[in-house]
Design a protein around this motif. Structure first.
Motif, PDB file in Angstrom:
ATOM      1  N   ASP A  81       8.476  -9.472  38.611  1.00 55.15           N
ATOM      2  CA  ASP A  81       7.414 -10.247  37.948  1.00 55.15           C
ATOM      3  C   ASP A  81       6.383  -9.333  37.287  1.00 55.15           C
ATOM      4  N   ILE A  82       5.954  -8.313  37.995  1.00 59.25           N
ATOM      5  CA  ILE A  82       4.890  -7.458  37.445  1.00 59.25           C
ATOM      6  C   ILE A  82       5.443  -6.573  36.328  1.00 59.25           C
ATOM      7  N   ALA A  83       6.691  -6.122  36.453  1.00 59.35           N
ATOM      8  CA  ALA A  83       7.295  -5.335  35.364  1.00 59.35           C
ATOM      9  C   ALA A  83       7.410  -6.171  34.093  1.00 59.35           C
ATOM     10  N   ARG A  84       7.804  -7.444  34.235  1.00 56.93           N
ATOM     11  CA  ARG A  84       7.926  -8.329  33.060  1.00 56.93           C
ATOM     12  C   ARG A  84       6.560  -8.546  32.408  1.00 56.93           C
ATOM     13  N   ALA A  85       5.513  -8.716  33.219  1.00 61.25           N
ATOM     14  CA  ALA A  85       4.158  -8.875  32.658  1.00 61.25           C
ATOM     15  C   ALA A  85       3.709  -7.575  31.989  1.00 61.25           C
ATOM     16  N   CYS A  86       3.995  -6.439  32.627  1.00 66.20           N
ATOM     17  CA  CYS A  86       3.636  -5.135  32.035  1.00 66.20           C
ATOM     18  C   CYS A  86       4.309  -4.957  30.672  1.00 66.20           C
ATOM     19  N   ARG A  87       5.586  -5.310  30.599  1.00 63.94           N
ATOM     20  CA  ARG A  87       6.324  -5.150  29.339  1.00 63.94           C
ATOM     21  C   ARG A  87       5.792  -6.101  28.278  1.00 63.94           C
ATOM     22  N   ALA A 121      -1.982  -9.813  38.991  1.00 66.89           N
ATOM     23  CA  ALA A 121      -1.573  -8.800  38.007  1.00 66.89           C
ATOM     24  C   ALA A 121      -1.415  -9.444  36.629  1.00 66.89           C
ATOM     25  N   ALA A 122      -0.759 -10.594  36.579  1.00 62.04           N
ATOM     26  CA  ALA A 122      -0.514 -11.266  35.292  1.00 62.04           C
ATOM     27  C   ALA A 122      -1.830 -11.650  34.625  1.00 62.04           C
ATOM     28  N   SER A 173       7.698 -14.291  33.966  1.00 57.80           N
ATOM     29  CA  SER A 173       8.212 -15.251  34.937  1.00 57.80           C
ATOM     30  C   SER A 173       7.379 -16.522  34.825  1.00 57.80           C
ATOM     31  N   VAL A 174       7.937 -17.630  35.279  1.00 60.76           N
ATOM     32  CA  VAL A 174       7.186 -18.890  35.222  1.00 60.76           C
ATOM     33  C   VAL A 174       5.944 -18.796  36.121  1.00 60.76           C
ATOM     34  N   ARG A 175       6.016 -17.996  37.182  1.00 62.83           N
ATOM     35  CA  ARG A 175       4.866 -17.803  38.071  1.00 62.83           C
ATOM     36  C   ARG A 175       3.741 -17.079  37.342  1.00 62.83           C
ATOM     37  N   SER A 176       4.088 -16.032  36.589  1.00 69.76           N
ATOM     38  CA  SER A 176       3.072 -15.298  35.828  1.00 69.76           C
ATOM     39  C   SER A 176       2.491 -16.170  34.723  1.00 69.76           C
TER      40      SER A 176
END
Lengths: 191, 191
Positions: free
Chosen positions: A37-43, A179-180, B174-177
């Motif tokens: 999740d955090i890697a996807r938000a970072c990207r 984080a997001a 992610s849907v959560r983010s």
């Protein structure tokens, strides 16, 4: 300029030293979804790198196995988008090692910005941190797992970020949600 | 006024009808962390309720078992904060049933706002939705699991929300983010 704002921002997810439910210092376990999740938000927000900080050998091996699966193994073929996110991840045993790595890339030691759900006097405003990201000094945004970063970590950090505030006194976001939201506040398109 | 903004906002996490990797309509599986993370964000930002929408009987039973554990079982004693978040959750077999439930509470049928990572012409701006939350009509913010809400769902919705935009073309939160960021944009303290 928004496109470049993240180029000196690093996220560090800290598994030690953090506190447990009773305030004791522990090393927490790495969880798979914190990586994803955090890697996807970072990207998505153009962050320069995402450090997983844990001193535990078995946890370091676990992270490397997950990364292998998604960046070179079957996962990379199944979902290339996940590969693009997870390739931002580096694993380090200590915050100091992560800071050293960032200093090596940028030629300057990063400012370490600790995050917390508790209110502190003199906390760094989100908009002030957003402005700092336009300056040449890199920034490591440190997020605590379990019940959060320990007091010693907070005391040693260069800044403590203002906590996120919702509508009520309840303030128990997951580290993934926090984080997001922080990345959106620091790097999101405000138009 | 920020304290009241969420009082007519409902989040609905849709497990059917959503699309899979190949664009086929499926019913996705409920995941435990979607319940926890999004409920905690809803509680933090003062959202009125969080619907889990799935037509699958075994999935409905699974959600109810998780909720029982955290709201009346051992989990409620272990972590009362989690109870406060998860008590926002209701399970419904269809979006229509969730909309009916909301209409029963507020005396008005909710506007259904669909979310997507794809850009649409005429998408509803986040700040426009924030303004709508001050009006008497309740709003259901529909989030798709798996690869997102199907076209039919989007066509039938009252509005399609503008997608979140990061720094780059990569856009795979992610849907959560996505839920956490949207709640911060719609309900967060902007001071």
């Amino acid at each position: 300029m928004t496109d470049c704002l993240g180029s000196r921002l690093y996220v560090a997810l800290i598994h030690y030293p953090v506190i447990d439910k009773n305030g004791q210092i522990i090393a927490s376990a790495v969880t798979n979804l914190d990586l994803h999740d955090i890697a996807r938000a970072c990207r998505t927000y153009g962050v320069a790198g995402y450090y997983i900080v844990t001193p535990l050998e078995d946890q370091i091996r676990l992270v490397k196995r997950i990364l292998d699966h998604w960046t070179t193994g079957a996962g990379a073929r199944y979902n290339p988008k996940r590969h693009q996110a997870l390739e931002l991840i580096r694993v380090e045993a200590t915050v100091e090692a992560a800071a050293h790595d960032i200093a090596h890339i940028h030629g300057r030691r990063p400012k370490i910005v600790a995050t917390t759900a508790r209110r502190h006097n003199g906390g760094l405003a989100h908009r002030r941190l957003r402005a700092m990201l336009a300056e040449p000094t890199p920034v490591m945004l440190a997020l605590g797992t379990a019940w959060g970063l320990c007091d010693g970590f907070m005391d040693a950090a260069d800044h403590i970020l203002e906590p996120l505030k919702g509508a009520e006194t309840y303030n128990h976001l997951s580290v993934r949600s926090a984080a997001a939201i922080l990345l959106d506040r620091l790097l999101g398109d405000r138009n």
